[in-house]
Design an enzyme around this catalytic site. Structure first.
Site, PDB file in Angstrom:
ATOM      1  N   LEU A  11       4.513 -69.682 -24.865  1.00 41.18           N
ATOM      2  CA  LEU A  11       5.457 -71.039 -24.329  1.00 41.18           C
ATOM      3  C   LEU A  11       4.414 -71.196 -23.242  1.00 41.18           C
ATOM      4  O   LEU A  11       3.865 -71.078 -21.918  1.00 41.18           O
ATOM      5  CB  LEU A  11       6.420 -69.911 -22.975  1.00 41.18           C
ATOM      6  CG  LEU A  11       7.498 -69.376 -23.627  1.00 41.18           C
ATOM      7  CD1 LEU A  11       8.742 -68.692 -22.813  1.00 41.18           C
ATOM      8  CD2 LEU A  11       7.908 -69.884 -24.953  1.00 41.18           C
ATOM      9  N   GLY A  14       5.405 -76.008 -19.906  1.00 38.51           N
ATOM     10  CA  GLY A  14       5.885 -76.545 -18.066  1.00 38.51           C
ATOM     11  C   GLY A  14       4.845 -77.230 -18.101  1.00 38.51           C
ATOM     12  O   GLY A  14       3.872 -77.377 -18.589  1.00 38.51           O
ATOM     13  N   ARG A  18       3.349 -76.581  -9.078  1.00 41.09           N
ATOM     14  CA  ARG A  18       2.505 -76.315  -8.223  1.00 41.09           C
ATOM     15  C   ARG A  18       1.534 -75.567  -8.192  1.00 41.09           C
ATOM     16  O   ARG A  18       0.736 -75.478  -7.388  1.00 41.09           O
ATOM     17  CB  ARG A  18       2.629 -74.691  -8.674  1.00 41.09           C
ATOM     18  CG  ARG A  18       4.758 -74.206  -8.471  1.00 41.09           C
ATOM     19  CD  ARG A  18       5.553 -72.678  -8.594  1.00 41.09           C
ATOM     20  NE  ARG A  18       5.275 -72.542 -10.278  1.00 41.09           N
ATOM     21  CZ  ARG A  18       6.064 -71.461 -10.252  1.00 41.09           C
ATOM     22  NH1 ARG A  18       6.707 -71.318  -9.144  1.00 41.09           N
ATOM     23  NH2 ARG A  18       6.225 -71.130 -11.375  1.00 41.09           N
ATOM     24  N   LYS A  25      -1.309 -77.020 -16.823  1.00 32.52           N
ATOM     25  CA  LYS A  25      -1.663 -75.482 -16.875  1.00 32.52           C
ATOM     26  C   LYS A  25      -2.481 -74.928 -17.501  1.00 32.52           C
ATOM     27  O   LYS A  25      -3.545 -74.152 -17.379  1.00 32.52           O
ATOM     28  CB  LYS A  25      -0.440 -74.657 -15.399  1.00 32.52           C
ATOM     29  CG  LYS A  25      -1.082 -73.169 -15.248  1.00 32.52           C
ATOM     30  CD  LYS A  25       0.511 -72.426 -14.748  1.00 32.52           C
ATOM     31  CE  LYS A  25       1.462 -72.700 -15.893  1.00 32.52           C
ATOM     32  NZ  LYS A  25       2.483 -71.903 -14.276  1.00 32.52           N
ATOM     33  N   GLY A  80      13.722 -74.573 -19.079  1.00 34.85           N
ATOM     34  CA  GLY A  80      13.764 -73.353 -18.973  1.00 34.85           C
ATOM     35  C   GLY A  80      12.851 -72.942 -20.205  1.00 34.85           C
ATOM     36  O   GLY A  80      12.821 -72.906 -21.538  1.00 34.85           O
ATOM     37  N   ASP A 105       0.211 -68.869 -19.748  1.00 36.42           N
ATOM     38  CA  ASP A 105      -0.173 -68.722 -17.494  1.00 36.42           C
ATOM     39  C   ASP A 105      -0.497 -67.187 -18.060  1.00 36.42           C
ATOM     40  O   ASP A 105      -0.639 -66.919 -16.361  1.00 36.42           O
ATOM     41  CB  ASP A 105       0.566 -69.558 -16.903  1.00 36.42           C
ATOM     42  CG  ASP A 105       2.114 -68.879 -16.269  1.00 36.42           C
ATOM     43  OD1 ASP A 105       2.984 -67.988 -17.292  1.00 36.42           O
ATOM     44  OD2 ASP A 105       2.535 -69.471 -15.812  1.00 36.42           O
ATOM     45  N   GLY A 143       9.683 -62.175 -12.486  1.00 36.71           N
ATOM     46  CA  GLY A 143      11.320 -61.754 -13.312  1.00 36.71           C
ATOM     47  C   GLY A 143      10.893 -60.224 -12.739  1.00 36.71           C
ATOM     48  O   GLY A 143      10.496 -59.465 -12.901  1.00 36.71           O
ATOM     49  N   ASN A 370     -38.619 -87.173 -21.805  1.00 29.01           N
ATOM     50  CA  ASN A 370     -38.465 -87.594 -23.113  1.00 29.01           C
ATOM     51  C   ASN A 370     -37.651 -89.061 -23.667  1.00 29.01           C
ATOM     52  O   ASN A 370     -36.763 -89.073 -23.903  1.00 29.01           O
ATOM     53  CB  ASN A 370     -37.351 -86.380 -23.244  1.00 29.01           C
ATOM     54  CG  ASN A 370     -36.485 -86.017 -22.468  1.00 29.01           C
ATOM     55  OD1 ASN A 370     -35.920 -86.870 -21.069  1.00 29.01           O
ATOM     56  ND2 ASN A 370     -34.893 -84.712 -23.064  1.00 29.01           N
ATOM     57  N   ALA A 407     -55.410 -81.614 -16.652  1.00 28.47           N
ATOM     58  CA  ALA A 407     -54.507 -81.502 -15.832  1.00 28.47           C
ATOM     59  C   ALA A 407     -54.279 -82.767 -15.462  1.00 28.47           C
ATOM     60  O   ALA A 407     -55.306 -83.483 -14.787  1.00 28.47           O
ATOM     61  CB  ALA A 407     -54.740 -80.551 -14.718  1.00 28.47           C
TER      62      ALA A 407
HETATM   63  C1  UD1 Z   1       8.221 -66.849 -15.423  1.00 25.20           C
HETATM   64  C2  UD1 Z   1       9.056 -65.300 -16.004  1.00 25.20           C
HETATM   65  C3  UD1 Z   1       9.394 -64.824 -15.290  1.00 25.20           C
HETATM   66  C4  UD1 Z   1       7.650 -63.548 -15.265  1.00 25.20           C
HETATM   67  C5  UD1 Z   1       6.981 -65.312 -14.998  1.00 25.20           C
HETATM   68  C6  UD1 Z   1       5.572 -63.973 -15.383  1.00 25.20           C
HETATM   69  C7  UD1 Z   1      11.056 -66.731 -16.545  1.00 25.20           C
HETATM   70  C8  UD1 Z   1      12.726 -67.440 -16.577  1.00 25.20           C
HETATM   71  N1  UD1 Z   1      10.764 -66.021 -16.285  1.00 25.20           N
HETATM   72  O1  UD1 Z   1       8.425 -67.204 -14.516  1.00 25.20           O
HETATM   73  O2  UD1 Z   1       9.943 -63.496 -15.472  1.00 25.20           O
HETATM   74  O3  UD1 Z   1       7.819 -62.848 -14.358  1.00 25.20           O
HETATM   75  O4  UD1 Z   1       6.796 -65.451 -16.053  1.00 25.20           O
HETATM   76  O5  UD1 Z   1       4.582 -65.019 -14.827  1.00 25.20           O
HETATM   77  O6  UD1 Z   1      10.802 -66.515 -17.982  1.00 25.20           O
HETATM   78  N2  UD1 Z   1       7.934 -72.649 -20.044  1.00 25.20           N
HETATM   79  C9  UD1 Z   1       8.150 -73.858 -21.216  1.00 25.20           C
HETATM   80  N3  UD1 Z   1       9.027 -74.229 -21.166  1.00 25.20           N
HETATM   81  C10 UD1 Z   1      10.079 -74.310 -20.064  1.00 25.20           C
HETATM   82  C11 UD1 Z   1       9.451 -73.655 -18.502  1.00 25.20           C
HETATM   83  C12 UD1 Z   1       8.427 -72.914 -18.530  1.00 25.20           C
HETATM   84  O7  UD1 Z   1       7.599 -74.085 -22.089  1.00 25.20           O
HETATM   85  O8  UD1 Z   1      10.567 -75.402 -20.238  1.00 25.20           O
HETATM   86  C13 UD1 Z   1       6.232 -71.762 -20.524  1.00 25.20           C
HETATM   87  C14 UD1 Z   1       5.284 -72.201 -18.599  1.00 25.20           C
HETATM   88  O9  UD1 Z   1       4.666 -73.882 -19.744  1.00 25.20           O
HETATM   89  C15 UD1 Z   1       4.702 -71.422 -18.741  1.00 25.20           C
HETATM   90  C16 UD1 Z   1       6.063 -69.780 -19.121  1.00 25.20           C
HETATM   91  O10 UD1 Z   1       6.581 -71.062 -19.654  1.00 25.20           O
HETATM   92  O11 UD1 Z   1       3.384 -71.093 -19.452  1.00 25.20           O
HETATM   93  C17 UD1 Z   1       6.277 -69.890 -17.172  1.00 25.20           C
HETATM   94  O12 UD1 Z   1       6.825 -70.875 -16.877  1.00 25.20           O
HETATM   95  P1  UD1 Z   1       6.594 -70.775 -15.094  1.00 25.20           P
HETATM   96  O13 UD1 Z   1       7.681 -71.951 -14.949  1.00 25.20           O
HETATM   97  O14 UD1 Z   1       5.649 -70.661 -15.249  1.00 25.20           O
HETATM   98  O15 UD1 Z   1       7.338 -69.007 -15.147  1.00 25.20           O
HETATM   99  P2  UD1 Z   1       8.072 -68.676 -14.234  1.00 25.20           P
HETATM  100  O16 UD1 Z   1       8.369 -68.416 -12.957  1.00 25.20           O
HETATM  101  O17 UD1 Z   1       6.086 -68.015 -13.787  1.00 25.20           O
HETATM  102 MG    MG Z   2       4.809 -68.759 -14.752  1.00 25.05          MG
END
Ligand code: UD1
Ligand code: MG
Length: 445
Positions: A11, A14, A18, A25, A80, A105, A143, A370, A407
């Protein structure tokens, strides 16, 4: 044992708001490699049948190439992590098996750990899901796992950002391994969070548990499974990465005399029998062959060192090669050059776009000129050459074997083999001048 079919969905769609950066990111780098590439490398290490990266359509402008084995899909709206997984599933084929859901991430997850998740899934036939868990003090954004029983099974994952109080344990989620058939069956039942409105993939744990299946977890270390949502956390990841690399290189027989001051790139190759002294930075593309020693305060990039001595205070870059027994000393910059066997460039020199033969001595302050303001040109220096201090070699220029350069000379055309090239005006000598000047000054005052 029958091979199970594994898909990996990473995934990475995002925005990472932040992070407060124009660079998304997952394209931020640690050890010179993007967070996403780190995760892809770990995924490739378990040899899955398919790897799917879920990206943001805005990422299309970024220059990335994950290799042919990685399928890219784009999540139009960031609704999400459950929605992102749905996008990923569309690219997965119909073969059943297990799906790893990894976060783009959390870059330092290792192939070994992913393999352990799979071992847990195979231990008992009733396992439907394995959570990759991290024991973390800092659960602010994570989570948290809610236990189902004393035997280490999990009932649900509660997202910290939802602020729901429940009986969680001190473990947090860092990834999931799920039976594909169950993922497909339950993913459409996930409702958006009442607090954030996002669809959480972590809700799948509750749904699977409530349907009577067993969810387990495997605990990894905080150093490996920490994520980054902010630049401060990115810096912590860099620290974790560097610690991991230092340990890896020392385990392979590389002597780091002050490990905490040496910084590696993700692709640094160092053979056993290499010594690295304090305060050294390796940027991308460095290979140190056995017997090489890098002295204090050096910066190396794109360079191969073959049983040679570098530093202290040296900078090497741009596809350079330092061969056996050569020495590049203090305040020397070497760019896109070859320094052959036994050759010494010991002090205060710039060697750029040059080939230097064996057993040559480059005197202090030598500069290869050079660049003519438009183009770069090459300097070729032969074997057993003596370049006197403070010489300027104006490229393109060739200096023959066994020759001498006096030299201070400025050499603008080729030097013949075995000859002396001296470019220096003859000295004027005025006898008694000091006394004469003193008298003159006295007379004036
Ligand atoms: C998420 C997890 C959390 C876990 C944490 C670990 C969920 C709901 N929560 O929270 O349980 O402890 O990671 O770091 O899964 N992303 C998408 N599409 C979206 C949203 C996010 O691809 O619509 C990707 C982001 O790019 C990222 C990853 O999913 O790489 C996690 O998203 P992020 O917003 O960082 O979730 P956390 O709040 O860290
Ligand atoms: Mg995260």
């Amino acid at each position: 044992m029958e091979k199970s079919y594994n898909s990996v969905i990473i995934l990475a769609a995002g925005i990472g708001s932040r992070m407060k950066s124009d660079i998304p990111k997952v394209f931020q780098k640690i050890g010179g490699l993007s967070l996403l590439d780190h995760v892809i490398t770990a995924a490739k290490g378990i040899n899955p049948d398919v790897i799917i990266a879920v990206l943001n359509p805005r990422h299309k402008n970024f220059d990335f190439d994950f290799g042919r084995e990685v399928i890219k899909v784009y999540q139009k709206e960031q609704k999400g992590t459950a929605d992102a997984v749905k996008c990923g599933l569309q690219a997965a084929d119909e073969v059943e098996g297990w799906v790893y859901i990894l976060y783009g991430d959390i870059p330092l997850v290792s192939s070994d750990t992913l393999m352990k998740l799979s071992e847990v899934s195979r231990k008992s036939a009733d396992t439907a899901l394995v959570v990759l868990a991290i024991g973390s003090e800092n659960t602010k954004d994570l989570g948290r796992l809610e236990p189902a029983d004393e035997k280490g099974t999990v009932k649900s994952i509660v997202e910290a950002k939802d602020n729901v109080s429940s009986k969680t344990i001190s473990l947090c989620n860092a990834g999931l391994l799920i039976k594909k058939s169950l993922l497909k069956r339950f993913i459409n039942e996930i409702k958006p969070s009442g607090v954030t409105g996002e669809f959480y993939i972590t809700e799948i744990v509750r749904l699977i548990h409530e349907a009577g299946y067993i969810c387990r977890y495997h605990k990894g270390t905080e150093r490996e499974l920490s994520g980054a949502n902010t630049v401060a956390e990115l810096a912590l990841l860099e620290r974790n990465f560097q610690e991991r690399e230092r340990e890896k290189h020392m385990k392979n027989g590389v002597l780091l005399t002050a490990p905490e001051t040496v910084f590696f790139s993700h692709d640094t190759i160092a053979e056993s029998g290499v010594t690295v002294r304090p305060y050294v930075v390796f940027s991308r593309g460095v290979c140190l062959e056995s017997g090489s020693e890098v002295g204090p305060f050096c910066l190396l990039e794109g360079t191969t060192v073959r049983n040679a001595a570098i530093g202290p205070f040296a900078r090497l870059r741009g596809e350079s090669l330092v061969k056996e027994g050569a020495k590049v000393g203090n305040f020397v910059e070497v760019k896109n050059s070859t320094i052959s066997e036994g050759t010494k460039v010991n002090h205060l020199s710039y060697v750029g776009d040059s080939d230097i033969g064996k057993n040559t001595n480059i005197g202090a302050g030598t500069v290869t000129c050079n660049y003519d303001g438009f183009k770069k040109h090459k300097t070729v220096i032969g074997e057993n050459v003596f370049v006197g201090s403070n010489a300027s070699l104006v490229a393109p220029v060739t200096v023959g074997n066994d020759s001498f350069i006096g030299a201070g000379s400025v050499i603008t055309d080729d030097v013949e083999e075995g000859s002396l090239a001296l470019e220096r005006s003859s000295r004027r000598s005025v006898k008694g001048w000091t006394e004469f000047r003193k008298k003159k000054k006295c007379a004036e005052s």
